[in-house]
Write a protein that holds these residues in place. Structure first.
Motif, PDB file in Angstrom:
ATOM      1  N   PHE A   8       9.768  22.738 -52.572  1.00 10.74           N
ATOM      2  CA  PHE A   8      10.607  21.640 -52.251  1.00 10.74           C
ATOM      3  C   PHE A   8       9.515  20.213 -52.108  1.00 10.74           C
ATOM      4  CE2 PHE A   8      13.286  24.606 -50.565  1.00 10.74           C
ATOM      5  CZ  PHE A   8      14.661  24.171 -51.267  1.00 10.74           C
ATOM      6  N   TYR A   9       8.378  20.552 -51.567  1.00  9.29           N
ATOM      7  CA  TYR A   9       7.041  19.477 -51.388  1.00  9.29           C
ATOM      8  C   TYR A   9       6.666  19.009 -52.586  1.00  9.29           C
ATOM      9  CZ  TYR A   9       3.167  17.200 -49.942  1.00  9.29           C
ATOM     10  OH  TYR A   9       1.920  16.146 -49.782  1.00  9.29           O
ATOM     11  N   GLU A  10       6.346  19.892 -53.595  1.00  8.08           N
ATOM     12  CA  GLU A  10       5.973  19.691 -54.859  1.00  8.08           C
ATOM     13  C   GLU A  10       6.978  19.273 -55.769  1.00  8.08           C
ATOM     14  OE1 GLU A  10       2.750  19.139 -55.897  1.00  8.08           O
ATOM     15  OE2 GLU A  10       1.644  20.080 -54.112  1.00  8.08           O
ATOM     16  N   GLU A  11       8.470  19.687 -55.465  1.00  3.25           N
ATOM     17  CA  GLU A  11       9.392  19.464 -56.393  1.00  3.25           C
ATOM     18  C   GLU A  11       9.316  20.246 -57.741  1.00  3.25           C
ATOM     19  OE1 GLU A  11       9.556  15.214 -56.699  1.00  3.25           O
ATOM     20  OE2 GLU A  11      10.282  14.914 -54.558  1.00  3.25           O
ATOM     21  N   THR A  12       8.974  21.253 -57.593  1.00  2.09           N
ATOM     22  CA  THR A  12       8.868  22.309 -58.813  1.00  2.09           C
ATOM     23  C   THR A  12       9.607  23.626 -58.589  1.00  2.09           C
ATOM     24  OG1 THR A  12       6.808  23.174 -58.069  1.00  2.09           O
ATOM     25  CG2 THR A  12       6.508  21.368 -59.591  1.00  2.09           C
ATOM     26  N   ILE A  13       9.706  24.487 -59.522  1.00  2.00           N
ATOM     27  CA  ILE A  13      10.365  25.623 -59.615  1.00  2.00           C
ATOM     28  C   ILE A  13       9.737  26.711 -60.247  1.00  2.00           C
ATOM     29  CG2 ILE A  13      12.503  27.217 -60.163  1.00  2.00           C
ATOM     30  CD1 ILE A  13      14.249  24.776 -59.979  1.00  2.00           C
ATOM     31  N   ARG A  14       8.955  27.576 -59.686  1.00  4.63           N
ATOM     32  CA  ARG A  14       8.385  28.839 -60.559  1.00  4.63           C
ATOM     33  C   ARG A  14       9.164  29.732 -60.959  1.00  4.63           C
ATOM     34  NH1 ARG A  14       5.682  30.980 -56.151  1.00  4.63           N
ATOM     35  NH2 ARG A  14       7.413  32.827 -55.886  1.00  4.63           N
ATOM     36  N   VAL A  15       8.917  30.027 -62.272  1.00  7.53           N
ATOM     37  CA  VAL A  15       9.878  30.683 -63.129  1.00  7.53           C
ATOM     38  C   VAL A  15       9.070  31.743 -63.955  1.00  7.53           C
ATOM     39  CG1 VAL A  15      10.948  30.869 -65.453  1.00  7.53           C
ATOM     40  CG2 VAL A  15      11.502  28.807 -63.775  1.00  7.53           C
ATOM     41  N   LEU A  16       9.439  33.056 -63.939  1.00 11.16           N
ATOM     42  CA  LEU A  16       8.960  34.163 -64.614  1.00 11.16           C
ATOM     43  C   LEU A  16       9.533  34.397 -65.894  1.00 11.16           C
ATOM     44  CD1 LEU A  16       6.787  36.379 -63.583  1.00 11.16           C
ATOM     45  CD2 LEU A  16       8.561  37.836 -63.175  1.00 11.16           C
ATOM     46  N   VAL A  66      11.052  19.340 -61.336  1.00  5.35           N
ATOM     47  CA  VAL A  66      12.461  18.895 -61.178  1.00  5.35           C
ATOM     48  C   VAL A  66      12.622  17.680 -60.586  1.00  5.35           C
ATOM     49  CG1 VAL A  66      13.354  21.155 -61.211  1.00  5.35           C
ATOM     50  CG2 VAL A  66      12.624  20.172 -59.017  1.00  5.35           C
ATOM     51  N   THR A  67      13.711  16.912 -60.726  1.00  5.76           N
ATOM     52  CA  THR A  67      13.879  15.670 -60.065  1.00  5.76           C
ATOM     53  C   THR A  67      14.127  15.684 -58.645  1.00  5.76           C
ATOM     54  OG1 THR A  67      16.296  15.723 -60.426  1.00  5.76           O
ATOM     55  CG2 THR A  67      14.956  14.939 -62.280  1.00  5.76           C
ATOM     56  N   LYS A  68      14.052  14.576 -57.941  1.00  6.43           N
ATOM     57  CA  LYS A  68      14.355  14.495 -56.624  1.00  6.43           C
ATOM     58  C   LYS A  68      15.821  14.819 -56.419  1.00  6.43           C
ATOM     59  CE  LYS A  68      10.655  11.066 -55.179  1.00  6.43           C
ATOM     60  NZ  LYS A  68       9.886  12.029 -54.436  1.00  6.43           N
ATOM     61  N   GLN A  69      16.566  14.432 -57.037  1.00  4.72           N
ATOM     62  CA  GLN A  69      17.969  14.571 -56.757  1.00  4.72           C
ATOM     63  C   GLN A  69      18.301  16.072 -57.071  1.00  4.72           C
ATOM     64  OE1 GLN A  69      20.548  12.941 -60.074  1.00  4.72           O
ATOM     65  NE2 GLN A  69      22.360  13.533 -59.202  1.00  4.72           N
ATOM     66  N   LEU A  70      17.587  16.777 -58.041  1.00  2.00           N
ATOM     67  CA  LEU A  70      17.937  18.232 -57.984  1.00  2.00           C
ATOM     68  C   LEU A  70      17.320  18.956 -56.805  1.00  2.00           C
ATOM     69  CD1 LEU A  70      19.178  20.565 -59.530  1.00  2.00           C
ATOM     70  CD2 LEU A  70      16.969  20.586 -61.153  1.00  2.00           C
ATOM     71  N   VAL A  71      16.458  18.503 -56.235  1.00  2.00           N
ATOM     72  CA  VAL A  71      15.799  19.116 -55.007  1.00  2.00           C
ATOM     73  C   VAL A  71      16.678  18.967 -53.685  1.00  2.00           C
ATOM     74  CG1 VAL A  71      14.053  18.803 -53.237  1.00  2.00           C
ATOM     75  CG2 VAL A  71      13.360  18.853 -55.646  1.00  2.00           C
ATOM     76  N   VAL A  72      17.231  17.916 -53.937  1.00  4.70           N
ATOM     77  CA  VAL A  72      18.383  17.769 -52.579  1.00  4.70           C
ATOM     78  C   VAL A  72      19.632  18.514 -52.904  1.00  4.70           C
ATOM     79  CG1 VAL A  72      19.989  15.954 -51.845  1.00  4.70           C
ATOM     80  CG2 VAL A  72      17.500  15.050 -52.359  1.00  4.70           C
TER      81      VAL A  72
END
Length: 294
Positions: free
Chosen positions: A160-168, A179-185
């Protein structure tokens, strides 16, 4: 026995996904049955003439060029394995060419239609299933990840801090998607709501069913298909269409092709370049509509 050795090799040494291993198994078993029934040969005894006869049989059965190409790709990998293990002296695939596959442009949904679906307020309410369904579409369209990657997401994969998702991704290759701030929310809201549900199993899986169990391919497919029906009349309404929509949207807005390749997790640029065809077609349409000499 050689087929089983090959399948063990790609599963444990190459670390292919269960889905990929199953596809190889299906292709090789189909060929093994054919070569045994028709010529009374083991697959390692086959020659290029037998492979050609096999292709003719597939074409007679109205098997599509894409499917034939995949089966031949499986055979090519199998015989390469046998050659490396010195089980055969040369691959019978060396003189084999796959049938030409017609170029198909990726199917995608226009940004405007997806914006209307997700932002108009007409299609989703404040219940847990509805918020989850919307988030499924938001994540697929907002990250371009594959269905299998979505199914594997854990709550801990979100930064949430870096606004990223780790994907395998494929072959256990990890990548980080912004990801966007909106998606993080939206992710935070969903995770909080999920924790308040009276599920017996407090799963770390990001997406769960109405009963709290991990989602599965058909479950996600039904979500995407049902909501895309509201905004699209095209035949294909799968999670992969949202992946195509993500890539096409980035390209139309000037994103670098290499950057799109990394975001999608493609092994080579050739797989990403197919999206340039959609972009060119879009430019042609704009030209025909806007240029006075068109």
């Amino acid at each position: 026995m050689s087929v089983e050795s090959f399948l063990t090799y790609i599963q444990h040494e190459k670390r292919y996904s269960p889905h990929t291993v199953l596809a190889y198994r299906t292709d090789l078993v189909h060929f093994t049955d054919y070569i045994l029934d028709t010529y009374e040969l083991a697959p390692e005894e086959a020659r290029h003439v037998h492979i050609r006869d096999y292709i003719v049989r597939l074409m007679d059965e109205q098997i599509g060029a894409n499917s034939i190409g995949r089966k031949l790709s499986s055979l090519r990998s199998f015989y390469k394995f046998l050659h490396r293990r010195k089980i055969i002296t040369g691959s019978p695939m060396a003189m084999i060419k796959a049938p030409k596959v017609p170029v198909r442009l990726p199917v995608f949904v226009d940004d405007e239609k997806l914006d209307y679906l997700l932002d108009s307020g007409e299609f989703f309410d404040d219940t847990f299933p509805s918020i989850r369904d919307k988030l499924v579409i938001e994540v697929l369209f907002g990250t371009g990840m594959r269905l299998a990657e979505l199914l594997g997401l854990k709550v801990t994969d979100i930064d949430f801090y870096e606004e990223t998702i780790r994907v395998l991704g494929k072959r256990k290759k990890e990548r980080i998607i912004p990801v966007t701030k909106q998606l993080v929310v939206q992710l935070k809201t969903y995770i909080e709501l999920k924790s308040l549900q009276n599920f017996n199993n407090k799963s770390e899986d990001l997406f769960v069913t109405n009963k709290g169990t991990a989602v599965y391919p058909l479950f996600i497919y039904k979500i995407v298909n049902s909501y895309l029906t509201y905004i699209s009349t095209q035949d294909k309404k799968s999670p992969h269409v949202l992946r195509h929509s993500y890539a096409t949207s980035l390209l139309n807005r000037g994103a670098d092709l290499n950057a799109i390749k990394e975001l999608l997790g493609h092994a080579s640029l050739a797989a990403t370049q197919v999206y340039t065809h959609n972009s060119i077609e879009r430019l042609k349409t704009i030209y025909k509509q806007a240029h006075p000499k068109a």
